[in-house]
Scaffold this motif. Structure first.
Motif, PDB file in Angstrom:
ATOM      1  N   THR A  55      38.249  36.447  51.134  1.00  0.00           N
ATOM      2  CA  THR A  55      38.893  36.507  52.350  1.00  0.00           C
ATOM      3  C   THR A  55      40.272  36.793  51.981  1.00  0.00           C
ATOM      4  OG1 THR A  55      39.104  34.278  52.217  1.00  0.00           O
ATOM      5  CG2 THR A  55      37.309  34.738  53.254  1.00  0.00           C
ATOM      6  N   GLY A  56      40.662  37.448  53.114  1.00  0.00           N
ATOM      7  CA  GLY A  56      42.410  37.824  52.821  1.00  0.00           C
ATOM      8  C   GLY A  56      42.751  39.062  52.157  1.00  0.00           C
ATOM      9  N   THR A  57      41.852  39.671  51.452  1.00  0.00           N
ATOM     10  CA  THR A  57      41.953  40.806  50.678  1.00  0.00           C
ATOM     11  C   THR A  57      41.752  42.208  51.623  1.00  0.00           C
ATOM     12  OG1 THR A  57      39.788  41.021  49.727  1.00  0.00           O
ATOM     13  CG2 THR A  57      41.559  39.688  48.136  1.00  0.00           C
ATOM     14  N   GLY A  58      40.801  41.912  52.638  1.00  0.00           N
ATOM     15  CA  GLY A  58      40.452  43.117  53.217  1.00  0.00           C
ATOM     16  C   GLY A  58      39.262  43.797  52.629  1.00  0.00           C
ATOM     17  N   TRP A  59      39.271  43.950  51.285  1.00  0.00           N
ATOM     18  CA  TRP A  59      38.276  44.476  50.519  1.00  0.00           C
ATOM     19  C   TRP A  59      37.195  43.794  50.228  1.00  0.00           C
ATOM     20  CZ3 TRP A  59      38.027  49.719  48.672  1.00  0.00           C
ATOM     21  CH2 TRP A  59      38.948  50.686  49.223  1.00  0.00           C
ATOM     22  N   ILE A  60      36.024  44.189  49.903  1.00  0.00           N
ATOM     23  CA  ILE A  60      34.757  43.516  49.213  1.00  0.00           C
ATOM     24  C   ILE A  60      34.731  44.031  47.792  1.00  0.00           C
ATOM     25  CG2 ILE A  60      32.431  43.111  49.132  1.00  0.00           C
ATOM     26  CD1 ILE A  60      32.598  43.313  52.300  1.00  0.00           C
ATOM     27  N   ARG A  61      35.233  43.561  46.886  1.00  0.00           N
ATOM     28  CA  ARG A  61      35.184  44.006  45.518  1.00  0.00           C
ATOM     29  C   ARG A  61      34.111  43.507  44.487  1.00  0.00           C
ATOM     30  NH1 ARG A  61      41.173  42.925  44.035  1.00  0.00           N
ATOM     31  NH2 ARG A  61      40.271  41.017  44.745  1.00  0.00           N
ATOM     32  N   ALA A  62      33.441  44.461  43.815  1.00  0.00           N
ATOM     33  CA  ALA A  62      32.435  43.742  43.006  1.00  0.00           C
ATOM     34  C   ALA A  62      32.353  44.613  41.748  1.00  0.00           C
ATOM     35  CB  ALA A  62      31.060  43.564  43.521  1.00  0.00           C
ATOM     36  N   SER A  63      31.718  44.143  40.480  1.00  0.00           N
ATOM     37  CA  SER A  63      31.298  44.993  39.522  1.00  0.00           C
ATOM     38  C   SER A  63      30.289  44.520  38.762  1.00  0.00           C
ATOM     39  CB  SER A  63      32.545  44.906  38.536  1.00  0.00           C
ATOM     40  OG  SER A  63      32.668  43.592  38.117  1.00  0.00           O
ATOM     41  N   GLY A  64      29.462  45.590  38.012  1.00  0.00           N
ATOM     42  CA  GLY A  64      28.439  45.218  37.173  1.00  0.00           C
ATOM     43  C   GLY A  64      27.048  45.965  37.702  1.00  0.00           C
TER      44      GLY A  64
END
Length: 114
Positions: A55-64
């Motif tokens: 929350t708070g970043t705006g982005w949904i960020r993931a890897s792998g």
């Protein structure tokens, strides 16, 4: 200079790109870590969990994610991978780095920010 007699054989000079992605070790520590070899629908479920904690970043960020694996496990998909993310996350940009650091899966909002 050293001269080596190759007795008629040929040595082909080449460039071997044995590289690592050092910055990703730091970047990935801030992202949701996804398991390999899931279907796109299973990745969407994991990304819902990521959205809840990011929350708070705006982005949904993931890897792998194995984006190359998605091509084989989802070869019969009628929807594009971008549309799957658009439908699941219409109001937040999504960025999923692949497991080898050479590809990104994103939605339309993510593309608009790039």
């Amino acid at each position: 200079m050293t001269v080596i007699d190759l007795e008629g054989k040929f040595v082909f000079p080449g460039f071997v790109d044995n590289h690592i992605h050092v910055p990703e070790s730091g970047i990935n520590s801030k992202l949701c870590q996804l398991p390999l070899d899931l279907s796109s629908r299973e990745y969407i479920d994991y990304l819902y969990d990521c959205a809840d904690i990011q929350t708070g970043t705006g982005w949904i960020r993931a890897s792998g994610a194995s984006l190359f694996g998605l091509r084989t496990t989802n070869s019969n998909l009628s929807e594009s991978p971008i549309k799957l993310l658009d439908d699941a996350f219409p109001d937040r940009p999504v960025m999923v780095l692949d497991d080898v650091g050479h590809a990104v899966w994103t939605n339309t909002l993510g593309l608009n920010f790039s």
